[in-house]
Design a protein around this motif. Sequence first.
Motif, PDB file in Angstrom:
ATOM      1  N   GLY A 153       6.403 -71.136 -44.259  1.00  0.00           N
ATOM      2  CA  GLY A 153       5.418 -70.195 -45.467  1.00  0.00           C
ATOM      3  C   GLY A 153       6.023 -71.320 -46.333  1.00  0.00           C
ATOM      4  O   GLY A 153       5.161 -71.411 -47.490  1.00  0.00           O
ATOM      5  N   CYS A 154       6.455 -72.818 -45.804  1.00  0.00           N
ATOM      6  CA  CYS A 154       6.622 -73.498 -46.715  1.00  0.00           C
ATOM      7  C   CYS A 154       6.292 -74.701 -46.435  1.00  0.00           C
ATOM      8  O   CYS A 154       5.099 -74.912 -46.100  1.00  0.00           O
ATOM      9  N   GLU A 155       6.922 -75.800 -46.053  1.00  0.00           N
ATOM     10  CA  GLU A 155       6.292 -77.434 -45.836  1.00  0.00           C
ATOM     11  C   GLU A 155       5.897 -77.576 -44.406  1.00  0.00           C
ATOM     12  O   GLU A 155       6.189 -78.998 -44.115  1.00  0.00           O
ATOM     13  N   PHE A 311       4.079 -83.674 -49.748  1.00  0.00           N
ATOM     14  CA  PHE A 311       4.827 -82.041 -50.097  1.00  0.00           C
ATOM     15  C   PHE A 311       3.459 -81.190 -49.401  1.00  0.00           C
ATOM     16  O   PHE A 311       2.774 -81.662 -48.450  1.00  0.00           O
ATOM     17  N   LYS A 312       3.240 -80.672 -50.720  1.00  0.00           N
ATOM     18  CA  LYS A 312       2.309 -79.521 -50.026  1.00  0.00           C
ATOM     19  C   LYS A 312       1.506 -79.726 -50.243  1.00  0.00           C
ATOM     20  O   LYS A 312      -0.179 -79.061 -49.730  1.00  0.00           O
ATOM     21  N   GLY A 313       0.267 -80.756 -51.405  1.00  0.00           N
ATOM     22  CA  GLY A 313      -0.509 -80.621 -51.372  1.00  0.00           C
ATOM     23  C   GLY A 313      -1.951 -80.976 -50.477  1.00  0.00           C
ATOM     24  O   GLY A 313      -3.021 -79.954 -49.850  1.00  0.00           O
ATOM     25  N   CYS A 600      11.251 -71.922 -60.907  1.00  0.00           N
ATOM     26  CA  CYS A 600      11.452 -71.476 -58.911  1.00  0.00           C
ATOM     27  C   CYS A 600      10.464 -71.045 -58.348  1.00  0.00           C
ATOM     28  O   CYS A 600      11.373 -69.664 -58.422  1.00  0.00           O
ATOM     29  N   ASN A 601       9.369 -70.853 -57.724  1.00  0.00           N
ATOM     30  CA  ASN A 601       9.296 -70.088 -57.409  1.00  0.00           C
ATOM     31  C   ASN A 601       8.710 -68.275 -57.043  1.00  0.00           C
ATOM     32  O   ASN A 601       8.824 -68.352 -57.955  1.00  0.00           O
ATOM     33  N   ILE A 602       9.656 -67.635 -56.588  1.00  0.00           N
ATOM     34  CA  ILE A 602       9.441 -66.793 -56.899  1.00  0.00           C
ATOM     35  C   ILE A 602      11.095 -65.852 -57.114  1.00  0.00           C
ATOM     36  O   ILE A 602      11.573 -64.626 -57.244  1.00  0.00           O
TER      37      ILE A 602
END
Length: 712
Positions: A153-155, A311-313, A600-602
């Motif tokens: 879901g993330c990195e 990171f996520k880019g 931060c996120n949700i």
Amino acid sequence: MGQQQSSVTDRLAQIKGAQVIKSFCYTCPWTCPTEVFVRDGKVVYHKGNPEAPNNIGTRCAKGMASAWVTQDPDRLKYPLLRSNAKGEPGEFKRITWDQALDFMAEKLESIRQKWGPEAVVYLTHHDPNGIFMVQLISQLYGTPNVSIGHGSGCEGDRRSACFTTFGNIFPMHDFAHSQYILLWGMNMLGANQALFESRGLLEAKKRGAKLVVVDPSFTETAQKADEWIPIRPGTDAAMALAMNQVIVEERLHDAAFVRDHCEGFDGFAEHLREQGYTPDWAAPICGIEAETIRRLAREFATRKPAISAIFKGSGYYTNGAAAGRACYLLDAITGQVDGPGNLHLKDFAPIGMPATIPEEAMTKPSKPPLARAMGYKMTAPTSYPVLPEVPNARLPEAVLNDDPYPVRGVIVQAANPVMSDPNRERMQAMFAGLELAVAVEIYMSETALECDLVLPNTSFYEQAEIRQGMWLGAEAILGQPVVPPVGESRPMYDIVKGLAERMGWGQYFDYERWEDWAEKRVETLPVSLEELKARGFWAGELRYGKPAQGLPTKSGKVEIYSHAYADAGLCPYPLWQERSVIPDEAYPLQVTHSKLSAHCNIVTQNNPMLMEICGENWVEINSQDAARYGIRDDQMVVLESPKDKIEIRAKVVEGLVPGAVSIRHGHGFGHWAMGRIAKGKGAHSNNLMDSHTNPLTGTNSYNECKVRVRPA
Ligand SMILES: Nc1nc2c(c(=O)[nH]1)N[C@H]1C(S)=C(S)[C@@H](COP(=O)(O)OP(=O)(O)OC[C@H]3O[C@@H](n4cnc5c(=O)[nH]c(N)nc54)[C@H](O)[C@@H]3O)O[C@H]1N2
Ligand SMILES: Nc1nc2c(c(=O)[nH]1)N[C@H]1C(S)=C(S)[C@@H](COP(=O)(O)OP(=O)(O)OC[C@H]3O[C@@H](n4cnc5c(=O)[nH]c(N)nc54)[C@H](O)[C@@H]3O)O[C@H]1N2
Ligand code: SF4
Ligand SMILES: [Mo]
């Protein structure tokens, strides 16, 4: 300095008539150690722990506002059981903890009988004490499907790039000592990482280090940079490969480092030549001039210490795994690995497990984990070669189609996949198809609404936890309960204890007080629980130069040639591939996402202070595109993909690559649950996207989406 600062703490405590308890913040994953001031069972003040290397006493706005969570009237207070049919937004009735745990234990047992233990999945991200559930559900119950790091879901792409290249799953960044910092879409001053890293970045800049930000968006970090490189979305792999090619071609690499500490440099040089990955080739793909790519490559290789960080880019796309590897190979071939000022291979503290489970009591999984069984069916092994975590966006395939095998139970803790994963409708359908869906939450989240059972969890202010500190060296941090639980909420260690007692495993979770399990977890640390309580953290020595000591890769070296890829039948060097979704005439704009500093996120949208700073999200659009589609600044617009449409406020900007839109914090706003403050503010973007995942790592690809725009 420590002494001077702690006397400030003492003075403040006196003035406030408060007791000071060392703990940590867990509003975001960077877990800053804190000092919490408590009076009459309430948090009256809190600040960063000045002795801790993570944050050196500082905190961000989200952390400063975080004590709201201890008094928010919208917090969940009691266990709740669904009283209407699945598939409808849940209606719930209050039940007792005994009823809740009986229900959950019985369902788990019946799923195991009917479908086997692997049919239950445990997902957590914001994961206080997830380790207790992991021990119960994985070691005793026997499912291999636990995702505590929430990688897919993330990195996942970043982790897989670091893991396959350096044998380390968690890269950190010693910016404070760098002379040259190359950030690929890593928005350090917007989506902050560990605060010592953001501070180090700014200190390095003040010292004269060069900061280059490669990002389609002129972000908070790009605004502070010496140079902004406005790359076309999803093309980082091409630019990074071309930079590698220049460095190799012009022999600017570190010959001694690649000879002594790397595997596969010559093969990589050959690969770059054969594939023709030159700046002239990359320029039209990335929208960056060949001469700029050449110059940046030369600068990067010669201004040391340097760091190329992601990171996520780059990981938002289906080609993100190769992009991540290509960016890290710049560090590898220039010898910029794990020295001062480089990408840092984090050390971990030897924290023990809370439960001791004898070998003979463990249940060995009889099926492979979903990450392997669902793997990319390319050649020989069907496996995601590089990420051993549940691929979230593909979980509905197992629940709804029994592919690759049936999944019938999902326990979600501190994660909200219905809102955070792509394709909300598919996630909702998945939850409706389960025999057991449990949310362990602090709010009635959008995912909780789809569940059978909702269990109120304590927040980090109300429970104990020992976990890895987010610092360069090994570090253990302690969170302590500072106020009583809200309502009947319980920490995970109590929920797991109650379940274990019902399932015949009570003897492994037989603690009475949290200190009982905490004593056990610190046995392997060179510090006692008393010392941890007094100081809040333990930090080991900062070590540099790990490649020279041997790395935990298959070859023991930095793997320019990746054995993990080769063993999975894939090319061992990064290959350029287009991403999956390309804008066209009907949907001409590429979606990108980026996070916001005040949220931060949700997690934070029910916090009135943070919502006062930033109460809704928006979409940024380049002024040329705005003119073309008749969009004015601050106007509400309709953003429409082939799948869905949303109404969102537009900001017309110069600092964005034409042809792209940037939805700021698109997954975190537009709540239709959570709480009174969050509900209905801003727009939620994740149903615009289909369930694209990275074929190599199983990671969600949030930017695989094209849209058109018109005034609302
Ligand atoms: N304040 C705050 N801090 C956070 C978080 C938060 O929500 N708020 N979340 C935390 C979490 S869970 C995470 S994973 C991290 C994420 O940290 P980051 O990855 O730094 O954050 P993002 O905003 O997701 O994305 C970073 C940037 O990628 C850019 N980008 C998009 N497409 C491309 C591309 O093709 N190439 C390049 N080079 N750049 C591109 C976006 O424009 C954006 O500026 O942040 C953590 N820190
Ligand atoms: N479009 C788009 N989608 C994205 C992203 C993006 O940038 N754009 N970012 C992705 C990234 S990087 C990530 S990490 C994910 C994050 O998404 P998720 O992993 O789903 O998780 P979080 O946002 O961390 O938190 C989700 C839930 O945790 C609950 N929560 C908060 N504190 C606690 C607690 O102490 N205990 C319990 N039990 N619950 C708590 C909140 O109420 C919330 O419902 O989203 C991803 N989704
Ligand atoms: S960076 Fe994260 S952990 Fe640190 S204070 Fe801010 S929200 Fe809390
Ligand atoms: Mo994340």
